[in-house]
Every structure is written in C-alpha cells, then in structure tokens.
Design a protein around this motif. Structure first.
Motif, PDB file in Angstrom:
ATOM      1  N   ASP A  43      10.217   2.790  -3.413  1.00 58.72           N
ATOM      2  CA  ASP A  43      11.321   2.278  -2.594  1.00 58.72           C
ATOM      3  C   ASP A  43      11.021   0.880  -2.070  1.00 58.72           C
ATOM      4  O   ASP A  43      11.600   0.436  -1.088  1.00 58.72           O
ATOM      5  CB  ASP A  43      11.644   3.236  -1.444  1.00 58.72           C
ATOM      6  CG  ASP A  43      10.501   3.388  -0.448  1.00 58.72           C
ATOM      7  OD1 ASP A  43       9.416   2.810  -0.685  1.00 58.72           O
ATOM      8  OD2 ASP A  43      10.689   4.084   0.566  1.00 58.72           O
ATOM      9  N   GLY A  44      10.122   0.174  -2.753  1.00 55.83           N
ATOM     10  CA  GLY A  44       9.758  -1.185  -2.354  1.00 55.83           C
ATOM     11  C   GLY A  44       9.765  -2.121  -3.548  1.00 55.83           C
ATOM     12  O   GLY A  44      10.384  -1.851  -4.568  1.00 55.83           O
ATOM     13  N   GLU A  92       0.817  -1.213   0.000  1.00 56.05           N
ATOM     14  CA  GLU A  92       0.000   0.000   0.000  1.00 56.05           C
ATOM     15  C   GLU A  92       0.852   1.265   0.000  1.00 56.05           C
ATOM     16  O   GLU A  92       0.481   2.255  -0.624  1.00 56.05           O
ATOM     17  CB  GLU A  92      -0.917   0.023   1.226  1.00 56.05           C
ATOM     18  CG  GLU A  92      -2.114  -0.854   1.121  1.00 56.05           C
ATOM     19  CD  GLU A  92      -3.021  -0.771   2.344  1.00 56.05           C
ATOM     20  OE1 GLU A  92      -4.224  -1.015   2.158  1.00 56.05           O
ATOM     21  OE2 GLU A  92      -2.550  -0.477   3.464  1.00 56.05           O
ATOM     22  N   THR A  93       1.983   1.223   0.672  1.00 56.39           N
ATOM     23  CA  THR A  93       2.819   2.421   0.792  1.00 56.39           C
ATOM     24  C   THR A  93       3.393   2.885  -0.543  1.00 56.39           C
ATOM     25  O   THR A  93       3.759   4.054  -0.671  1.00 56.39           O
ATOM     26  CB  THR A  93       3.978   2.183   1.779  1.00 56.39           C
ATOM     27  OG1 THR A  93       4.752   1.071   1.312  1.00 56.39           O
ATOM     28  CG2 THR A  93       3.474   1.929   3.185  1.00 56.39           C
ATOM     29  N   VAL A  94       3.487   2.001  -1.536  1.00 56.90           N
ATOM     30  CA  VAL A  94       4.049   2.387  -2.834  1.00 56.90           C
ATOM     31  C   VAL A  94       3.039   2.281  -3.975  1.00 56.90           C
ATOM     32  O   VAL A  94       3.400   2.405  -5.153  1.00 56.90           O
ATOM     33  CB  VAL A  94       5.339   1.592  -3.163  1.00 56.90           C
ATOM     34  CG1 VAL A  94       6.435   1.923  -2.165  1.00 56.90           C
ATOM     35  CG2 VAL A  94       5.084   0.104  -3.243  1.00 56.90           C
ATOM     36  N   LEU A  95       1.756   2.074  -3.659  1.00 51.39           N
ATOM     37  CA  LEU A  95       0.716   1.978  -4.693  1.00 51.39           C
ATOM     38  C   LEU A  95       0.751   3.141  -5.688  1.00 51.39           C
ATOM     39  O   LEU A  95       0.623   2.915  -6.895  1.00 51.39           O
ATOM     40  CB  LEU A  95      -0.673   1.908  -4.064  1.00 51.39           C
ATOM     41  CG  LEU A  95      -1.264   0.531  -3.832  1.00 51.39           C
ATOM     42  CD1 LEU A  95      -2.610   0.659  -3.124  1.00 51.39           C
ATOM     43  CD2 LEU A  95      -1.407  -0.256  -5.104  1.00 51.39           C
ATOM     44  N   PRO A  96       0.917   4.394  -5.248  1.00 50.10           N
ATOM     45  CA  PRO A  96       0.904   5.504  -6.210  1.00 50.10           C
ATOM     46  C   PRO A  96       2.029   5.433  -7.243  1.00 50.10           C
ATOM     47  O   PRO A  96       1.954   6.081  -8.281  1.00 50.10           O
ATOM     48  CB  PRO A  96       1.063   6.751  -5.330  1.00 50.10           C
ATOM     49  CG  PRO A  96       0.663   6.333  -3.967  1.00 50.10           C
ATOM     50  CD  PRO A  96       1.013   4.875  -3.864  1.00 50.10           C
ATOM     51  N   PHE A  97       3.074   4.669  -6.971  1.00 46.52           N
ATOM     52  CA  PHE A  97       4.207   4.586  -7.891  1.00 46.52           C
ATOM     53  C   PHE A  97       4.024   3.543  -8.987  1.00 46.52           C
ATOM     54  O   PHE A  97       4.833   3.465  -9.910  1.00 46.52           O
ATOM     55  CB  PHE A  97       5.508   4.305  -7.120  1.00 46.52           C
ATOM     56  CG  PHE A  97       5.850   5.402  -6.152  1.00 46.52           C
ATOM     57  CD1 PHE A  97       6.367   6.605  -6.595  1.00 46.52           C
ATOM     58  CD2 PHE A  97       5.623   5.237  -4.798  1.00 46.52           C
ATOM     59  CE1 PHE A  97       6.660   7.626  -5.708  1.00 46.52           C
ATOM     60  CE2 PHE A  97       5.924   6.245  -3.890  1.00 46.52           C
ATOM     61  CZ  PHE A  97       6.442   7.446  -4.345  1.00 46.52           C
TER      62      PHE A  97
END
Length: 171
Positions: free
Chosen positions: A60-61, A25-30
């Motif tokens: 970054d994931g 979830e923390t990198v979904l926008p990327f």
C-alpha cells in the motif's frame, strides 16, 4: 569535526548491475525482487524505470527506484541526498564536491514520494524480506511527502556524481 570519509561514518551500497531501490520498511515484505511466478518480477519493473528516479507501487506504498546506472550510493542526511558515485579518485574527493554540486545542479523532473517512516536502500533484485542477508542501508526518514529530484553533476575534472535530493514537503 566529523567528516563523511572517516571509517564507519558513511556506508556505500552497491548492486549486482541493476537499479537500487528504497522501500519503506512497512512494505518491505511485499517487494519480491527477481523472485516470483509472474511474467514481470518486481526487479523487472524496477529495470523498466527509464529515468534517474521513479516510483513503483509496493503493497500500500511506493518504492523509490534509483535508475540510470548502478552506481555505488550513500545517503548524506545533512544534505538530504543520495550521492551516487560515478567517478572520483577517492571518497574524499567525491564528498568534497557535493556542496558545489548541490549549488549548481540542473535538477530533472520531480516526483512526490509519500513515506510512512524509515526506508531501506538495497539492490532491487533482492526480496525485501531478505535485506538482512545483503548490503542494505536503513535511511531514517520522517513520515511525510518528499519532493524527489535528481541531477548529474561534475564538480571537478575527474569527479562525476548523481545527486538524488529528498525535500520534505509541508502538509
């Protein structure tokens, strides 16, 4: 006793033909999906994964690509596996074969996937920021590193599935 086949208990995610992807979830926008100006979109990168599972950098994931075939997929938290429906007469038949498939699986290559928490499973063609507009499944993983491996299984004469197991590794 609650079973997976009860209405509303198990959600199946499908793609439009390409691979499914699990993105933290923390990198979904990327995750840009099939959009973008680059010669190779994120979707193109996902399609290049030539294995049942693979990892792709996102922000970054890393995202987990469920390659091989665009099978309907659900997550069974009690077993820590994504179950991919290749063939079965019914959901009940497919799910009844999971325990024996897990016990007899011939697991493939293992990858290590570091996740910061929950991930979202969806069609890799969609941009991550637009998952609310399409089929998706939130998988509440505990932060940490997971050993991920896949196996094809045939627990019955008319039942075929792919298992993608997530095992959290100790620090």
């Amino acid at each position: 006793m609650v079973t997976y086949a009860e209405p509303g208990t198990l959600e199946w995610i499908e793609s439009g033909g390409g691979p499914l992807i699990a993105v933290p979830e923390t990198v979904l926008p990327f995750w840009a999906g099939a959009d973008g100006d680059e010669t190779a979109s994120d979707y193109d990168r996902a399609c290049e994964v030539d294995a049942a599972v693979g990892l792709l950098p996102v922000g970054d994931g890393a995202a987990l690509v469920l390659g091989d075939e665009p099978a309907s997929t659900a997550y069974l938290p009690v077993h820590g596996v994504f179950v991919r429906w290749c063939a079965a007469d019914s959901e009940a038949d497919l799910l009844a074969g999971v325990p024996s498939a897990l016990a007899t699986a011939d697991w493939g290559h293992e990858v290590h996937w570091k996740v910061p928490g929950p991930v979202v499973l969806f069609d890799s063609a969609w941009p991550g920021g637009e998952t609310e507009r399409t089929e998706h499944l939130r998988v509440p993983l505990t932060p940490g590193t997971y050993a991920v491996r896949a196996a094809h299984a045939r627990p019955g004469p008319e039942t075929w599935l792919i298992l993608v197991q997530l095992r959290r590794l100790a620090h």
